[in-house]
Motif scaffolding. Sequence first.
Motif, short mmCIF file in Angstrom:
data_model
loop_
_atom_site.label_atom_id
_atom_site.label_comp_id
_atom_site.label_asym_id
_atom_site.label_seq_id
_atom_site.Cartn_x
_atom_site.Cartn_y
_atom_site.Cartn_z
N CYS A 33 0.84 -1.21 0.00
CA CYS A 33 0.00 0.00 0.00
C CYS A 33 0.87 1.25 0.00
O CYS A 33 0.56 2.24 -0.70
CB CYS A 33 -0.92 -0.01 1.22
SG CYS A 33 -2.24 -1.24 1.14
N GLY A 34 1.94 1.23 0.78
CA GLY A 34 2.83 2.39 0.82
C GLY A 34 3.47 2.66 -0.53
O GLY A 34 3.57 3.83 -0.96
N LEU A 35 3.88 1.63 -1.23
CA LEU A 35 4.49 1.81 -2.55
C LEU A 35 3.47 2.32 -3.57
O LEU A 35 3.80 3.16 -4.43
CB LEU A 35 5.11 0.50 -3.02
CG LEU A 35 6.37 0.05 -2.28
CD1 LEU A 35 6.78 -1.35 -2.69
CD2 LEU A 35 7.51 1.04 -2.55
N PHE A 36 2.23 1.84 -3.49
CA PHE A 36 1.19 2.36 -4.37
C PHE A 36 0.96 3.85 -4.12
O PHE A 36 0.78 4.64 -5.05
CB PHE A 36 -0.13 1.60 -4.15
CG PHE A 36 -0.23 0.32 -4.93
CD1 PHE A 36 -0.10 0.30 -6.31
CD2 PHE A 36 -0.48 -0.89 -4.27
CE1 PHE A 36 -0.20 -0.89 -7.02
CE2 PHE A 36 -0.59 -2.07 -4.97
CZ PHE A 36 -0.45 -2.07 -6.35
N ALA A 37 0.96 4.24 -2.83
CA ALA A 37 0.75 5.65 -2.50
C ALA A 37 1.89 6.52 -3.05
O ALA A 37 1.65 7.60 -3.61
CB ALA A 37 0.64 5.81 -0.98
N VAL A 38 3.12 6.04 -2.90
CA VAL A 38 4.28 6.80 -3.41
C VAL A 38 4.22 6.89 -4.93
O VAL A 38 4.54 7.94 -5.53
CB VAL A 38 5.59 6.13 -2.96
CG1 VAL A 38 6.79 6.76 -3.67
CG2 VAL A 38 5.75 6.22 -1.45
N ALA A 39 3.78 5.82 -5.59
CA ALA A 39 3.76 5.78 -7.05
C ALA A 39 2.88 6.86 -7.65
O ALA A 39 3.09 7.28 -8.80
CB ALA A 39 3.28 4.41 -7.53
N VAL B 183 9.90 6.21 -11.99
CA VAL B 183 9.88 5.83 -10.57
C VAL B 183 8.54 5.20 -10.22
O VAL B 183 8.46 4.24 -9.44
CB VAL B 183 10.13 7.07 -9.69
CG1 VAL B 183 10.14 6.66 -8.21
CG2 VAL B 183 11.45 7.72 -10.05
N CYS B 184 7.49 5.74 -10.84
CA CYS B 184 6.16 5.18 -10.63
C CYS B 184 6.13 3.71 -11.04
O CYS B 184 5.56 2.86 -10.34
CB CYS B 184 5.13 5.97 -11.43
SG CYS B 184 3.47 5.28 -11.42
N LEU B 185 6.76 3.38 -12.17
CA LEU B 185 6.77 2.00 -12.64
C LEU B 185 7.51 1.10 -11.65
O LEU B 185 7.03 0.00 -11.32
CB LEU B 185 7.44 1.93 -14.01
CG LEU B 185 7.60 0.52 -14.61
CD1 LEU B 185 6.24 -0.14 -14.77
CD2 LEU B 185 8.36 0.58 -15.93
#
Length: 426
Positions: A281-287, A294-296
């Motif tokens: 979830c944290g990585l999705f939020a950062v993306a 970086v999003c990818l």
Amino acid sequence: MLVAGALVDSFGNGLFLAASTLYFVGVLRFPAAQVATTLSVAAIFGLLSPLPLGHVADRWGVVRTYVALMWLRGVGFAAYALIHGFAGYAVLTCALLAAERACSPLLQVIVSGVAGQEERTRTLASIRAVRNAGLTGGLLVAGLVLGLHVTAAFQAVFLVDAVSFLVIAWMALWAVRASDGIPRAPAADVRSGAAPYRDPRFMVFTVSNGVLSLFDSLIVVLLPIWVVQRTELPHAWLSVLLAVNTVLTVLLQAWVHRFATSVDGSVRLLRATALSLVIGCGLFAVAERVPVWVCLVCTVGAVVAVTVGENLQSVAGWELSYVLSPAAARARYLATFSMGMTAQRIVGPTLLVSALLPLGFWAWVVLAALFAAASAGAVWSGRPVAGAAAEGPAYEGPGVEGEPADGTAPAGGERAAAEQSASHSK
């Protein structure tokens, strides 16, 4: 043999998934809205059917009930080829989805009885892994067949799917006869067995597991919409992300099961599940807030983290749901447990897409909190109460279910009873 049966089952499901909507909407010209409504109603039948059919299985015998349901599904899918009216389609779809949802917990009981304590989680993990391969194969074969665009091709797909259920029923019977039998509680214990909905600890575990299972709706439903609406990623990457989930699931199931062979190991997996899902979830939020490249990277990392959590949770859930289920009501308990995951499939898409996605960044915060709370509930409720070990069940033979005429259990039944007694006392 049971793993091979799961491969046949998922192959047939792939055939049907590829053909059904196109046939009923494109060939028979049923209104798409009515077909969608029928599937929603059928999902409710699928949610409610496991408990009463689990009660039947506890009384009549798990193997008999499972085989009867497989025959029912075989006849039902063959009947799809003969249907021309919407009413028949609606009734048959509701009946078949109810039967399908009831089969999953019964298969868990059969696998546990045939494989024994040491091998049940590994076998269930293998079944989960081959289901992905079988489903993909069925989709591909159906695509080739349906390219003919003739009614007979669709009907052939339905008939092949129908035959697959008869093959699965035979495989299940063969596996039971080749083993020491399926452990079964005495008839008196079955009649007095506790109702799972009166067991608060088990219901907390079931609900917690259902909330953790939101990863399913996250990957299948939310991820594609999120990629389109919240990121600048090329849409072609979506198929890659889904492939990462599928391939990693196949690989992980061959490995993570070894950590869920005890209650303590399974509880540790639930804690690791929470960590993996929260990281995802944290990585999705950062993306959502970084440049495309970086999003990818973050999105791939998020999919990997959620997939790891998904596979840890699945093997832990199998072990603990079995350990928490008393022998006298095992089919009922596992049927109730499966209802939590089915409910997630009904509620999850609306919750994630309609309620959480509009929150943007905060959607992932709320979802992470849900995962953490559900994991805490599962960890608390997943440990059997001290001294509440279930009685070892009697032997259910591969031919006639129930105890032998002399009232004694063969050595295999004794081993199975000892294994289950040990598992409940951990």
